[in-house]
Design a protein around this motif. Structure first.
Motif, PDB file in Angstrom:
ATOM      1  N   ALA A 247     -70.997  35.939  82.346  1.00 40.89           N
ATOM      2  CA  ALA A 247     -69.577  35.855  82.717  1.00 40.89           C
ATOM      3  C   ALA A 247     -69.315  34.583  83.522  1.00 40.89           C
ATOM      4  O   ALA A 247     -68.684  34.602  84.570  1.00 40.89           O
ATOM      5  CB  ALA A 247     -69.165  37.089  83.512  1.00 40.89           C
ATOM      6  N   ALA A 248     -69.858  33.469  83.040  1.00 40.71           N
ATOM      7  CA  ALA A 248     -69.652  32.177  83.712  1.00 40.71           C
ATOM      8  C   ALA A 248     -69.738  31.067  82.684  1.00 40.71           C
ATOM      9  O   ALA A 248     -70.358  31.234  81.630  1.00 40.71           O
ATOM     10  CB  ALA A 248     -70.703  31.967  84.800  1.00 40.71           C
ATOM     11  N   VAL A 249     -69.112  29.937  82.984  1.00 37.16           N
ATOM     12  CA  VAL A 249     -69.217  28.759  82.118  1.00 37.16           C
ATOM     13  C   VAL A 249     -70.148  27.755  82.802  1.00 37.16           C
ATOM     14  O   VAL A 249     -70.431  27.869  84.000  1.00 37.16           O
ATOM     15  CB  VAL A 249     -67.826  28.130  81.870  1.00 37.16           C
ATOM     16  CG1 VAL A 249     -66.941  29.099  81.108  1.00 37.16           C
ATOM     17  CG2 VAL A 249     -67.167  27.702  83.170  1.00 37.16           C
ATOM     18  N   PRO A 250     -70.648  26.756  82.072  1.00 37.05           N
ATOM     19  CA  PRO A 250     -71.587  25.801  82.676  1.00 37.05           C
ATOM     20  C   PRO A 250     -70.977  25.056  83.871  1.00 37.05           C
ATOM     21  O   PRO A 250     -69.801  24.707  83.880  1.00 37.05           O
ATOM     22  CB  PRO A 250     -71.886  24.835  81.529  1.00 37.05           C
ATOM     23  CG  PRO A 250     -71.641  25.624  80.288  1.00 37.05           C
ATOM     24  CD  PRO A 250     -70.491  26.528  80.622  1.00 37.05           C
ATOM     25  N   THR A 251     -71.823  24.840  84.867  1.00 33.02           N
ATOM     26  CA  THR A 251     -71.470  24.033  86.036  1.00 33.02           C
ATOM     27  C   THR A 251     -72.291  22.742  86.000  1.00 33.02           C
ATOM     28  O   THR A 251     -73.172  22.575  85.150  1.00 33.02           O
ATOM     29  CB  THR A 251     -71.817  24.801  87.321  1.00 33.02           C
ATOM     30  OG1 THR A 251     -73.239  25.037  87.338  1.00 33.02           O
ATOM     31  CG2 THR A 251     -71.074  26.131  87.386  1.00 33.02           C
TER      32      THR A 251
ATOM     33  N   LEU B 112     -75.888  22.214  83.970  1.00 31.19           N
ATOM     34  CA  LEU B 112     -76.130  21.073  83.083  1.00 31.19           C
ATOM     35  C   LEU B 112     -77.431  20.369  83.471  1.00 31.19           C
ATOM     36  O   LEU B 112     -78.237  19.993  82.620  1.00 31.19           O
ATOM     37  CB  LEU B 112     -74.957  20.089  83.157  1.00 31.19           C
ATOM     38  CG  LEU B 112     -73.654  20.550  82.492  1.00 31.19           C
ATOM     39  CD1 LEU B 112     -72.495  19.669  82.943  1.00 31.19           C
ATOM     40  CD2 LEU B 112     -73.773  20.506  80.981  1.00 31.19           C
ATOM     41  N   GLY B 113     -77.646  20.206  84.773  1.00 29.78           N
ATOM     42  CA  GLY B 113     -78.876  19.566  85.239  1.00 29.78           C
ATOM     43  C   GLY B 113     -80.099  20.410  84.939  1.00 29.78           C
ATOM     44  O   GLY B 113     -81.146  19.893  84.554  1.00 29.78           O
TER      45      GLY B 113
ATOM     46  N   ASP C  39     -74.118  13.413  78.130  1.00 26.53           N
ATOM     47  CA  ASP C  39     -75.187  12.997  77.222  1.00 26.53           C
ATOM     48  C   ASP C  39     -75.494  14.109  76.210  1.00 26.53           C
ATOM     49  O   ASP C  39     -74.820  15.154  76.185  1.00 26.53           O
ATOM     50  CB  ASP C  39     -76.444  12.598  78.022  1.00 26.53           C
ATOM     51  CG  ASP C  39     -76.955  13.737  78.916  1.00 26.53           C
ATOM     52  OD1 ASP C  39     -76.436  14.877  78.802  1.00 26.53           O
ATOM     53  OD2 ASP C  39     -77.854  13.499  79.731  1.00 26.53           O
ATOM     54  N   LYS C  40     -76.517  13.878  75.397  1.00 25.22           N
ATOM     55  CA  LYS C  40     -76.844  14.819  74.311  1.00 25.22           C
ATOM     56  C   LYS C  40     -77.118  16.221  74.840  1.00 25.22           C
ATOM     57  O   LYS C  40     -76.648  17.213  74.283  1.00 25.22           O
ATOM     58  CB  LYS C  40     -78.064  14.288  73.550  1.00 25.22           C
ATOM     59  CG  LYS C  40     -78.492  15.163  72.389  1.00 25.22           C
ATOM     60  CD  LYS C  40     -79.711  14.585  71.678  1.00 25.22           C
ATOM     61  CE  LYS C  40     -80.192  15.499  70.564  1.00 25.22           C
ATOM     62  NZ  LYS C  40     -81.401  14.942  69.904  1.00 25.22           N
ATOM     63  N   LYS C  41     -77.891  16.325  75.927  1.00 26.92           N
ATOM     64  CA  LYS C  41     -78.236  17.639  76.454  1.00 26.92           C
ATOM     65  C   LYS C  41     -77.008  18.346  77.044  1.00 26.92           C
ATOM     66  O   LYS C  41     -76.861  19.566  76.906  1.00 26.92           O
ATOM     67  CB  LYS C  41     -79.331  17.520  77.518  1.00 26.92           C
ATOM     68  CG  LYS C  41     -80.672  17.042  76.985  1.00 26.92           C
ATOM     69  CD  LYS C  41     -81.304  18.053  76.034  1.00 26.92           C
ATOM     70  CE  LYS C  41     -81.784  19.302  76.746  1.00 26.92           C
ATOM     71  NZ  LYS C  41     -82.493  20.214  75.836  1.00 26.92           N
ATOM     72  N   GLY C  42     -76.155  17.595  77.706  1.00 27.50           N
ATOM     73  CA  GLY C  42     -74.950  18.197  78.259  1.00 27.50           C
ATOM     74  C   GLY C  42     -74.062  18.773  77.163  1.00 27.50           C
ATOM     75  O   GLY C  42     -73.575  19.912  77.259  1.00 27.50           O
TER      76      GLY C  42
ATOM     77  N   ALA D 224     -66.991  19.722  72.641  1.00 22.95           N
ATOM     78  CA  ALA D 224     -67.804  19.667  73.859  1.00 22.95           C
ATOM     79  C   ALA D 224     -67.925  18.224  74.352  1.00 22.95           C
ATOM     80  O   ALA D 224     -67.862  17.965  75.556  1.00 22.95           O
ATOM     81  CB  ALA D 224     -69.182  20.257  73.576  1.00 22.95           C
ATOM     82  N   GLN D 225     -68.098  17.295  73.420  1.00 23.61           N
ATOM     83  CA  GLN D 225     -68.220  15.880  73.804  1.00 23.61           C
ATOM     84  C   GLN D 225     -66.936  15.389  74.474  1.00 23.61           C
ATOM     85  O   GLN D 225     -66.989  14.713  75.510  1.00 23.61           O
ATOM     86  CB  GLN D 225     -68.518  15.031  72.567  1.00 23.61           C
ATOM     87  CG  GLN D 225     -68.761  13.556  72.873  1.00 23.61           C
ATOM     88  CD  GLN D 225     -70.098  13.335  73.566  1.00 23.61           C
ATOM     89  OE1 GLN D 225     -71.148  13.564  73.002  1.00 23.61           O
ATOM     90  NE2 GLN D 225     -70.051  12.871  74.811  1.00 23.61           N
ATOM     91  N   GLN D 226     -65.797  15.728  73.890  1.00 22.04           N
ATOM     92  CA  GLN D 226     -64.519  15.296  74.478  1.00 22.04           C
ATOM     93  C   GLN D 226     -64.343  15.873  75.882  1.00 22.04           C
ATOM     94  O   GLN D 226     -63.862  15.179  76.783  1.00 22.04           O
ATOM     95  CB  GLN D 226     -63.364  15.729  73.570  1.00 22.04           C
ATOM     96  CG  GLN D 226     -63.279  14.935  72.274  1.00 22.04           C
ATOM     97  CD  GLN D 226     -62.290  15.538  71.274  1.00 22.04           C
ATOM     98  OE1 GLN D 226     -62.043  16.754  71.275  1.00 22.04           O
ATOM     99  NE2 GLN D 226     -61.722  14.689  70.423  1.00 22.04           N
TER     100      GLN D 226
END
Length: 423
Positions: A196-200, A204-205, A223-226, A407-409
């Motif tokens: 119940a959360a989105v990435p912070t 990402l790190g 970047d690619k991983k993000g 996601a990139q945008q």
């Protein structure tokens, strides 16, 4: 006001601070006693007051002719109070604050650069801790600007009852397994949530995205991983295993949703087990714990509290000596044991309090959470990441999850905002 704007406001106050150089809240008493002020953040209470009173008494005994005045400020408005004090030239001599707050004050030139003024302090702390308080980039003198203090490390919690109900047979111990489990939950139990959360920025790190460049002049998490991590969350939403509540920018109910048995996993503090046992007994009966999940190339994120010293402290050497005393091995070990945190000082993590060998769920959680600290292989969220950028990250990722952009945008927009706030 975002962090960058605060820094600019404070920078404008630097010249004014110089004119207040004779107006500090400490100095030398009539009897020759050297005085300093020490400000904590909402720590004057039954739990911590005896500790700090004894701590200060011990320092004054070891340093005859000195006096430490302890000030405690409430949590509400704490950052604003510090910024107001800095602008007025009345910043206490030693101040408890986050690395983000320390970065703003460092950029404004109102706290001591320890790499210049107290270089030997580095030897007291682990490498990861010292790295977390070392700032560089444009418009800031490179250096460490804070004494690392207590750390907050965590683990991954699971509700095994949801896994059993939805056909997940093994506890996910990798990110790939975690996403596979989310797909299984979405397929077998649509509407039951894996998370119940989105990435912070921190997640990402942990997934392996490089958050900033080496010289701290630009954010790079688009970047690619993000992008890969955000795309996984888009997929989870489409598979109906990501809570729609998480897309609300005001949502703070992730922990409550887990305790209510409505989501299968939670990245939480190592010391949450007692809370689950007392307030969510059904979840506690089905609780499982694994080490915090990382992507390829990622490290565990750890939160940190620090002490900074005012650049204009009248007894600056004494203030730095006191900050080293508060954060030394003996005193950090005692404080972190009381506050259910982990120490940043070199060697303290080996204390039995942080490395339990028992088989209770709480012991398991502490042992797993302390591993990254013990290995000295973790990262703190980059201090220059502004509150404005944090809000933008959540908003833009939510729009991507809802299909309104890629996601990139989303990450490109947030990086642009974060880099603008760096200036």
């Amino acid at each position: 006001m975002n962090t960058a704007k605060k820094a600019l406001a404070l920078t404008g106050a630097v010249a004014m601070i110089a004119s207040f150089a004779a107006c500090g809240s400490s100095g030398t008493a009539g009897d020759g006693t050297k005085e300093i002020t020490f400000q904590t953040w909402n720590l004057k209470n039954d739990t911590y007051t005896p500790y700090f009173e004894n701590l200060i008494a011990a320092f004054e005994k070891d340093n005859p002719g000195t006096s430490v005045k302890w000030i405690d400020q409430p949590a509400d408005g704490y950052t604003d109070k510090i910024n107001a004090d800095a602008a007025a030239g009345t910043l206490p001599d030693v101040v408890d604050m986050s690395p983000n707050g320390a970065y703003s004050l460092a950029k404004a030139g109102v706290i001591a650069n320890l790499s210049k003024d107290d270089a030997q302090a580095e030897d007291q702390f682990t490498s990861s801790s010292w790295d977390a308080v070392t700032f560089k980039g444009e418009n800031i003198e490179t250096g460490a600007y804070a004494y690392p203090w207590c750390l907050n490390s965590g683990v991954q919690y699971y509700n095994k009852a949801i896994f059993d109900q939805c056909g997940v047979s093994e506890l996910p111990e990798t990110m790939d397994a975690w996403f596979d489990a989310a797909s299984t939950i979405g397929e077998n139990c649509p509407g039951t949530n894996m998370v119940a959360a989105v990435p912070t920025l921190e997640s990402l790190g942990q997934y392996g995205s490089q958050l900033m460049n080496e010289d701290q002049t630009a954010f790079t998490f688009n970047d690619k991983k993000g992008v890969e991590l955000v795309q996984h969350y888009i997929d989870m939403y489409n598979e109906k295993s990501l809570s729609a509540d998480a897309l609300n920018n005001q949502w703070t109910g992730e922990g409550d949703a887990f305790k209510q048995g409505n989501v299968a996993s939670l990245a939480g503090s190592a010391y949450s087990v007692a809370d689950f046992q007392e307030n969510a007994p059904k979840v506690y009966e089905n609780l499982a714990i694994v080490e915090r999940l990382l992507g390829e190339g990622g490290k565990q994120n750890v939160a940190m509290e620090t002490l900074v010293v005012s650049e204009t402290a009248k007894n600056k050497d004494l203030a730095m000596k006191f900050a080293r005393f508060v954060t030394n091995k003996e005193n950090q070990t005692e404080f972190c044991t009381k506050s259910h945190t982990f120490p940043s000082v070199d060697g303290a993590i080996d204390d039995a309090a942080f490395s339990p060998t028992g088989d209770t769920l709480q012991d398991q959680a502490i042992a797993l959470a302390s591993k990254a600290v013990k290995d000295d292989n973790w990262f703190a969220s980059p201090a220059p990441f502004s509150e404005n950028a944090k809000t933008a990250l959540r908003e833009q990722i939510a729009l991507a999850i809802q299909g309104e952009q890629t996601a990139q945008q989303a990450l490109d927009k947030v990086v642009e905002i974060a880099n603008e706030d760096l200036k």
